[in-house]
Motif scaffolding. Structure first.
Motif, PDB file in Angstrom:
ATOM      1  N   GLY A 150       0.797  -1.223   0.000  1.00  0.00           N
ATOM      2  CA  GLY A 150       0.000   0.000   0.000  1.00  0.00           C
ATOM      3  C   GLY A 150       0.822   1.261   0.000  1.00  0.00           C
ATOM      4  O   GLY A 150       0.320   2.348   0.290  1.00  0.00           O
ATOM      5  N   GLU A 151       2.111   1.127  -0.345  1.00  0.00           N
ATOM      6  CA  GLU A 151       2.991   2.292  -0.386  1.00  0.00           C
ATOM      7  C   GLU A 151       2.947   2.924  -1.777  1.00  0.00           C
ATOM      8  O   GLU A 151       2.404   2.346  -2.721  1.00  0.00           O
ATOM      9  N   GLU A 152       3.544   4.111  -1.884  1.00  0.00           N
ATOM     10  CA  GLU A 152       3.668   4.734  -3.197  1.00  0.00           C
ATOM     11  C   GLU A 152       4.581   3.858  -4.061  1.00  0.00           C
ATOM     12  O   GLU A 152       5.659   3.457  -3.619  1.00  0.00           O
ATOM     13  N   VAL A 153       4.153   3.546  -5.264  1.00  0.00           N
ATOM     14  CA  VAL A 153       4.963   2.705  -6.146  1.00  0.00           C
ATOM     15  C   VAL A 153       5.940   3.607  -6.903  1.00  0.00           C
ATOM     16  O   VAL A 153       5.617   4.200  -7.936  1.00  0.00           O
ATOM     17  N   ALA A 154       7.136   3.727  -6.342  1.00  0.00           N
ATOM     18  CA  ALA A 154       8.166   4.591  -6.934  1.00  0.00           C
ATOM     19  C   ALA A 154       9.273   3.783  -7.579  1.00  0.00           C
ATOM     20  O   ALA A 154      10.129   4.313  -8.289  1.00  0.00           O
ATOM     21  N   GLY A 155       9.293   2.477  -7.325  1.00  0.00           N
ATOM     22  CA  GLY A 155      10.350   1.638  -7.883  1.00  0.00           C
ATOM     23  C   GLY A 155      11.588   1.623  -7.004  1.00  0.00           C
ATOM     24  O   GLY A 155      11.660   2.287  -5.974  1.00  0.00           O
ATOM     25  N   GLU A 156      12.553   0.853  -7.432  1.00  0.00           N
ATOM     26  CA  GLU A 156      13.795   0.698  -6.682  1.00  0.00           C
ATOM     27  C   GLU A 156      14.565   2.016  -6.659  1.00  0.00           C
ATOM     28  O   GLU A 156      14.689   2.671  -7.696  1.00  0.00           O
ATOM     29  N   PRO A 157      15.067   2.439  -5.503  1.00  0.00           N
ATOM     30  CA  PRO A 157      15.816   3.711  -5.473  1.00  0.00           C
ATOM     31  C   PRO A 157      17.112   3.615  -6.271  1.00  0.00           C
ATOM     32  O   PRO A 157      17.725   2.549  -6.362  1.00  0.00           O
ATOM     33  N   TRP A 158      17.490   4.725  -6.881  1.00  0.00           N
ATOM     34  CA  TRP A 158      18.731   4.769  -7.660  1.00  0.00           C
ATOM     35  C   TRP A 158      19.902   4.906  -6.707  1.00  0.00           C
ATOM     36  O   TRP A 158      20.008   5.866  -5.955  1.00  0.00           O
ATOM     37  N   ARG A 159      20.775   3.932  -6.690  1.00  0.00           N
ATOM     38  CA  ARG A 159      21.916   3.966  -5.790  1.00  0.00           C
ATOM     39  C   ARG A 159      23.041   4.793  -6.406  1.00  0.00           C
ATOM     40  O   ARG A 159      23.145   4.904  -7.621  1.00  0.00           O
ATOM     41  N   PHE A 160      23.907   5.346  -5.553  1.00  0.00           N
ATOM     42  CA  PHE A 160      24.993   6.197  -6.035  1.00  0.00           C
ATOM     43  C   PHE A 160      25.905   5.427  -6.985  1.00  0.00           C
ATOM     44  O   PHE A 160      26.261   4.287  -6.757  1.00  0.00           O
ATOM     45  N   ASN A 161      26.244   6.070  -8.075  1.00  0.00           N
ATOM     46  CA  ASN A 161      27.132   5.453  -9.051  1.00  0.00           C
ATOM     47  C   ASN A 161      28.163   6.487  -9.476  1.00  0.00           C
ATOM     48  O   ASN A 161      27.842   7.654  -9.663  1.00  0.00           O
ATOM     49  N   SER A 162      29.401   6.074  -9.592  1.00  0.00           N
ATOM     50  CA  SER A 162      30.460   7.004  -9.968  1.00  0.00           C
ATOM     51  C   SER A 162      31.104   6.562 -11.279  1.00  0.00           C
ATOM     52  O   SER A 162      31.396   5.391 -11.475  1.00  0.00           O
ATOM     53  N   SER A 163      31.300   7.523 -12.168  1.00  0.00           N
ATOM     54  CA  SER A 163      31.925   7.215 -13.454  1.00  0.00           C
ATOM     55  C   SER A 163      32.771   8.395 -13.897  1.00  0.00           C
ATOM     56  O   SER A 163      32.407   9.553 -13.694  1.00  0.00           O
ATOM     57  N   MET A 164      33.927   8.109 -14.481  1.00  0.00           N
ATOM     58  CA  MET A 164      34.783   9.164 -15.009  1.00  0.00           C
ATOM     59  C   MET A 164      34.371   9.562 -16.420  1.00  0.00           C
ATOM     60  O   MET A 164      34.866  10.528 -16.964  1.00  0.00           O
ATOM     61  N   GLY A 165      33.502   8.776 -17.033  1.00  0.00           N
ATOM     62  CA  GLY A 165      33.106   9.060 -18.411  1.00  0.00           C
ATOM     63  C   GLY A 165      33.943   8.259 -19.400  1.00  0.00           C
ATOM     64  O   GLY A 165      34.786   7.441 -19.009  1.00  0.00           O
ATOM     65  N   PRO A 166      33.740   8.485 -20.701  1.00  0.00           N
ATOM     66  CA  PRO A 166      34.496   7.753 -21.727  1.00  0.00           C
ATOM     67  C   PRO A 166      35.999   7.964 -21.557  1.00  0.00           C
ATOM     68  O   PRO A 166      36.440   9.057 -21.182  1.00  0.00           O
ATOM     69  N   LEU A 167      36.788   6.910 -21.824  1.00  0.00           N
ATOM     70  CA  LEU A 167      38.232   6.963 -21.595  1.00  0.00           C
ATOM     71  C   LEU A 167      38.895   8.132 -22.332  1.00  0.00           C
ATOM     72  O   LEU A 167      39.795   8.787 -21.812  1.00  0.00           O
ATOM     73  N   GLY A 168      38.389   8.434 -23.542  1.00  0.00           N
ATOM     74  CA  GLY A 168      38.994   9.510 -24.332  1.00  0.00           C
ATOM     75  C   GLY A 168      38.855  10.885 -23.713  1.00  0.00           C
ATOM     76  O   GLY A 168      39.577  11.813 -24.079  1.00  0.00           O
ATOM     77  N   THR A 169      37.938  11.022 -22.760  1.00  0.00           N
ATOM     78  CA  THR A 169      37.720  12.329 -22.123  1.00  0.00           C
ATOM     79  C   THR A 169      38.437  12.461 -20.783  1.00  0.00           C
ATOM     80  O   THR A 169      38.399  13.514 -20.158  1.00  0.00           O
ATOM     81  N   VAL A 170      39.097  11.388 -20.334  1.00  0.00           N
ATOM     82  CA  VAL A 170      39.786  11.400 -19.041  1.00  0.00           C
ATOM     83  C   VAL A 170      41.219  11.900 -19.236  1.00  0.00           C
ATOM     84  O   VAL A 170      41.914  11.494 -20.173  1.00  0.00           O
ATOM     85  N   SER A 171      41.680  12.760 -18.340  1.00  0.00           N
ATOM     86  CA  SER A 171      43.014  13.353 -18.460  1.00  0.00           C
ATOM     87  C   SER A 171      44.103  12.279 -18.396  1.00  0.00           C
ATOM     88  O   SER A 171      44.062  11.381 -17.563  1.00  0.00           O
ATOM     89  N   GLU A 172      45.079  12.403 -19.284  1.00  0.00           N
ATOM     90  CA  GLU A 172      46.229  11.483 -19.316  1.00  0.00           C
ATOM     91  C   GLU A 172      47.042  11.572 -18.022  1.00  0.00           C
ATOM     92  O   GLU A 172      47.743  10.640 -17.660  1.00  0.00           O
ATOM     93  N   ASP A 173      46.942  12.710 -17.320  1.00  0.00           N
ATOM     94  CA  ASP A 173      47.716  12.899 -16.092  1.00  0.00           C
ATOM     95  C   ASP A 173      47.376  11.823 -15.050  1.00  0.00           C
ATOM     96  O   ASP A 173      48.217  11.450 -14.219  1.00  0.00           O
TER      97      ASP A 173
END
Length: 239
Positions: free
Chosen positions: A190-213
């Motif tokens: 009988g709760e609000e049907v909101a679905g599974e909560p989105w858990r924290f996720n970390s990403s640096m993005g595509p490899l080509g956009t990450v600094s070579e440093d």
């Protein structure tokens, strides 16, 4: 037959597999391991083939023959053998999927003989049950549902898996099944049907956009190539 019970199907000397996806590659490569010659018929070209490149390459290594721009138009059985009429195709303008539409070339029909033919041309949702329940369906027959909660427009009815996404991979169906169970539990409590909560996720993005440093202190090495057993040996292995 009893192939679904673990017995090896007897496919004979020459198996034709119709289709260009990973399932078609599985069928052709399994036929080779069963001692058959295997030919794949695909109505588009290699570039349009949906199977993974590694699957196609491994099939070629194992002796699978590929007939591109080819489609069956007729099949009949005579004396325990199958006779197929094939037609050559040419690619026209891109269709809704972005792939160029194949069109038969007039007068290009020819006949081949096979011991078995395997159809691996995809799956579709049978929309009958959805219509009976009054559910909304997409053009491909898939049941319309909220992508986060998997609720349909009818209260208490949820849909997930291939019937909701269309033909897809098993792991996605299993993952969506878990998410649906979470939403169903909310509904039943009988709760609000909101679905599974989105858990924290970390990403640096595509490899080509990450600094070579970030990698300055690491020695660059090529990707490790997975070893495979020799062609001749693996063509005779069952598992």
């Amino acid at each position: 037959g009893k192939s679904g019970e673990g017995e090896t199907p007897k496919l004979g000397d020459h198996v034709y597999v119709v289709g260009g996806g990973n399932t078609a590659m599985d069928c052709a490569r399994s036929a080779v391991r069963g001692g058959s010659k295997a030919t794949v018929l695909y109505r588009r070209g290699r570039e349009e083939m949906p199977a993974n490149d590694i699957e196609i390459d491994e099939a070629v290594h194992e002796g699978v023959v590929f007939e591109y721009l080819t489609a069956p138009v007729k099949i009949e059985e005579k004396g325990g053998r199958l006779f197929m009429t094939l037609v050559k195709m040419e690619l026209g303008e891109p269709d809704a999927s972005g792939r160029r539409s194949p069109k038969p070339i007039a007068g290009s029909e020819y006949a081949v003989e096979a011991s078995a033919v395997v159809s691996a041309i995809g799956q579709q949702v049978l929309p009958g049950i959805a219509r009976e329940l009054g559910l909304e369906t997409a053009r491909n027959g898939a049941i319309a549902a909220n992508p986060d909660t998997f609720q349909t427009a009818r209260p208490g009815i949820f849909a997930c898996g291939d019937c909701q996404t269309g033909a897809n991979i098993a792991v996605r169906a299993a993952g969506n099944g878990r998410k649906t169970a979470y939403a169903v539990n909310q509904y039943l409590r009988g709760e609000e049907v909101a679905g599974e909560p989105w858990r924290f996720n970390s990403s640096m993005g595509p490899l080509g956009t990450v600094s070579e440093d970030l990698f300055a202190d690491y020695v660059k090495t090529p990707r490790i190539k997975m070893p495979v057993i020799g062609d001749a040996e693996r063509k005779s292995t069952e598992k």
